[in-house]
Scaffold this active site. Structure first.
Site, mmCIF file in Angstrom:
data_model
loop_
_atom_site.group_PDB
_atom_site.id
_atom_site.type_symbol
_atom_site.label_atom_id
_atom_site.label_comp_id
_atom_site.label_asym_id
_atom_site.label_seq_id
_atom_site.Cartn_x
_atom_site.Cartn_y
_atom_site.Cartn_z
ATOM 1 N N LYS A 34 4.178 75.338 63.059
ATOM 2 C CA LYS A 34 5.605 75.490 63.091
ATOM 3 C C LYS A 34 6.033 73.998 62.172
ATOM 4 O O LYS A 34 5.237 73.377 61.612
ATOM 5 C CB LYS A 34 6.078 74.977 64.684
ATOM 6 C CG LYS A 34 5.344 73.712 64.988
ATOM 7 C CD LYS A 34 5.325 73.509 66.561
ATOM 8 C CE LYS A 34 4.727 72.258 67.146
ATOM 9 N NZ LYS A 34 4.318 72.426 68.661
ATOM 10 N N TYR A 256 19.747 46.466 48.857
ATOM 11 C CA TYR A 256 20.858 46.266 49.868
ATOM 12 C C TYR A 256 20.688 45.245 50.651
ATOM 13 O O TYR A 256 19.670 45.181 51.612
ATOM 14 C CB TYR A 256 21.234 47.432 50.538
ATOM 15 C CG TYR A 256 21.660 48.849 49.444
ATOM 16 C CD1 TYR A 256 22.758 48.926 48.537
ATOM 17 C CD2 TYR A 256 20.747 49.614 49.185
ATOM 18 C CE1 TYR A 256 22.944 49.821 47.798
ATOM 19 C CE2 TYR A 256 21.144 50.966 48.429
ATOM 20 C CZ TYR A 256 22.010 51.003 47.576
ATOM 21 O OH TYR A 256 22.609 52.022 46.730
ATOM 22 N N MET A 304 17.926 55.146 49.285
ATOM 23 C CA MET A 304 17.878 56.587 49.513
ATOM 24 C C MET A 304 16.716 57.208 48.747
ATOM 25 O O MET A 304 16.189 58.350 48.972
ATOM 26 C CB MET A 304 19.333 57.268 48.842
ATOM 27 C CG MET A 304 19.366 58.964 49.204
ATOM 28 S SD MET A 304 20.839 59.417 48.668
ATOM 29 C CE MET A 304 22.014 58.817 49.722
HETATM 30 C C1 LIG Z 1 3.111 71.944 68.801
HETATM 31 C C2 LIG Z 1 2.319 72.750 69.770
HETATM 32 C C3 LIG Z 1 1.068 72.775 69.975
HETATM 33 C C4 LIG Z 1 0.534 72.012 68.873
HETATM 34 O O1 LIG Z 1 0.209 70.822 69.160
HETATM 35 P P1 LIG Z 1 -0.721 69.788 68.310
HETATM 36 O O2 LIG Z 1 -0.808 68.408 69.225
HETATM 37 O O3 LIG Z 1 -0.180 69.585 66.976
HETATM 38 O O4 LIG Z 1 -2.368 70.293 68.220
HETATM 39 C C5 LIG Z 1 0.565 73.593 70.819
HETATM 40 N N1 LIG Z 1 1.260 74.137 71.990
HETATM 41 C C6 LIG Z 1 2.473 74.237 71.889
HETATM 42 C C7 LIG Z 1 3.300 74.714 73.043
HETATM 43 C C8 LIG Z 1 3.274 73.529 70.788
HETATM 44 O O5 LIG Z 1 4.592 73.001 71.092
#
Ligand SMILES: *Cc1c(COP(=O)(O)O)cnc(C)c1O
Length: 373
Positions: A34, A256, A304
């Site tokens: 993700k 800055y 930035m």
């Molecule tokens: C993000 C996530 C994971 C992975 O978690 P890590 O700590 O990065 O291994 C597993 N299960 C769910 C439901 C998640 O949202």
């Protein structure tokens, strides 16, 4: 030369997968990619590791579809909400969904033609999504929804990365408790529970582990790292280069707001990296980068697109390499965050360079190319 980029070493990711898999060779391995593969590039990584994993998990439907469009054929599941109007696309692209609300499940069931693979999400104490133990009746009613193919049930840990293991054990118990009470209703193909911390620290794997952060060689927390049960190697380097070096006298303001003013003569290096690259402004006067094997402190406010560091007493020249986040655990701690946030904050404008067998295999550069045809 690209001044600021992230280098991703595919071989290290594959080694991390193998090392984590050694916790339990029988368990399925779900690669959690993700947030664009924790900032490192989901599609590129998925293509390279597909043969070594059993499942992919993402957070958004768009991420899942882009995996399918790039030719990924292993199962893909979305871990979070998908808007009702888009559910058709899950059927079309063969994408699994979590189910955690009966009304929503009914709506989905009535609207789709074809079967949708779903995983029943169980909230055992994380408090985000999932049916709770008080909703057993709702879970049982899912059985009547013919278009939903319930293949699995899963839950998610909230404290598996902490020293105190008691709540993780409670969550595990609740998970099996709920499963026990619905076992006459569903024949799950598999169940899944552990994130990186659950697998590495607690050896919880069955039947599938969902591995995110540790895929990329980062331990979920210092607690997990210190136990050193499983060897992981960070698969990425965040690199920039010195763009300017100058000597300043005492009483010279830097950046800055003049939040830093030299008390004595100093040597200052400028680096073409700023908060628009995801290097947070919170690192102003706090962060450290590595130049020629020495830690150099960020001076003044992060701009930035640029920042300044202290290189007093060092031999440093324009174009010298700068390692950002020399110790990502320590750096994230300085601004009260976690490596997850630093990784996923690396901006899209920072090119990602992919290496395999020591060779560059791909460069993703959203800024555009510099070379001429
Ligand atoms: C993000 C996530 C994971 C992975 O978690 P890590 O700590 O990065 O291994 C597993 N299960 C769910 C439901 C998640 O949202």
């Amino acid at each position: 030369m690209i001044e600021t980029y992230v280098e991703v070493d595919i071989d290290k990711i594959i080694k991390n997968i193998n090392n984590i898999q050694s916790i339990d060779e029988e368990s399925m391995f779900c690669a959690v990619i993700k947030a664009n593969g924790y900032g490192l590039g989901a599609v590129r990584i998925a293509r390279e590791i597909e043969e070594f994993v059993d499942y992919f998990a993402v957070a958004r439907l768009e991420e899942a579809i882009s995996l399918r469009k790039s030719g990924i054929t292993k199962p893909v599941m979305v871990l979070a909400y998908v808007n009702f109007e888009e559910i058709d696309k899950c059927v079309k692209y063969d994408i699994d969904l979590p189910i955690y609300d009966l009304e929503y499940a009914k709506k989905i069931n009535d609207s789709i033609s074809g079967k949708l693979k779903v995983h029943i999400a169980l909230d055992t104490g994380h408090g985000r999504i999932g049916f709770r133990e008080s909703e057993l009746d709702d879970i049982k009613k899912l059985k009547n929804l013919d278009n939903l193919d319930v293949i699995s049930a899963f839950s998610h840990f909230s404290t598996a990365d902490e020293k105190d293991t008691s709540f993780t054990m409670i969550q595990k118990e609740r998970f099996y408790n709920i499963l026990n009470q619905i076992k006459d209703y569903y024949k799950f193909k598999f169940i899944h529970l552990a994130n990186s911390a659950g697998a590495i620290k607690h050896n919880i794997t069955k039947d599938m582990m969902r591995i995110g952060i540790s895929l990329y060689g980062i331990y979920p927390s210092i607690e997990v790292k210190n136990e050193k049960l499983i060897y992981l190697e960070q698969c990425f380097k965040y690199i920039s280069h010195v763009s300017y070096v100058k000597d300043i006298p005492a009483n010279t303001p830097i950046s800055y707001g003049r939040t830093f003013i030299s008390k004595e003569p100093m040597k200052i290096a400028t680096i073409p990296l700023g908060y628009a690259d995801g290097y947070m402004r919170a690192f102003s006067n706090k962060g450290e980068v590595l130049i020629n094997n020495k830690l150099c402190k960020v001076l003044g406010l992060v701009c930035m697109d640029q920042l300044m560091v202290d290189v007093s007493g060092m031999e440093v020249y324009m174009d010298d390499e700068v390692i950002i986040y020399p110790n990502i655990y320590k750096e994230s701690n300085k601004i009260n965050t976690i490596p997850y946030e630093l990784m996923t904050s690396i901006a899209m404008r920072v090119p990602r360079i992919y290496k395999k067998n020591g060779k560059i295999i791909d460069i993703d550069n959203y800024l555009g190319e510099i070379y001429e045809d």
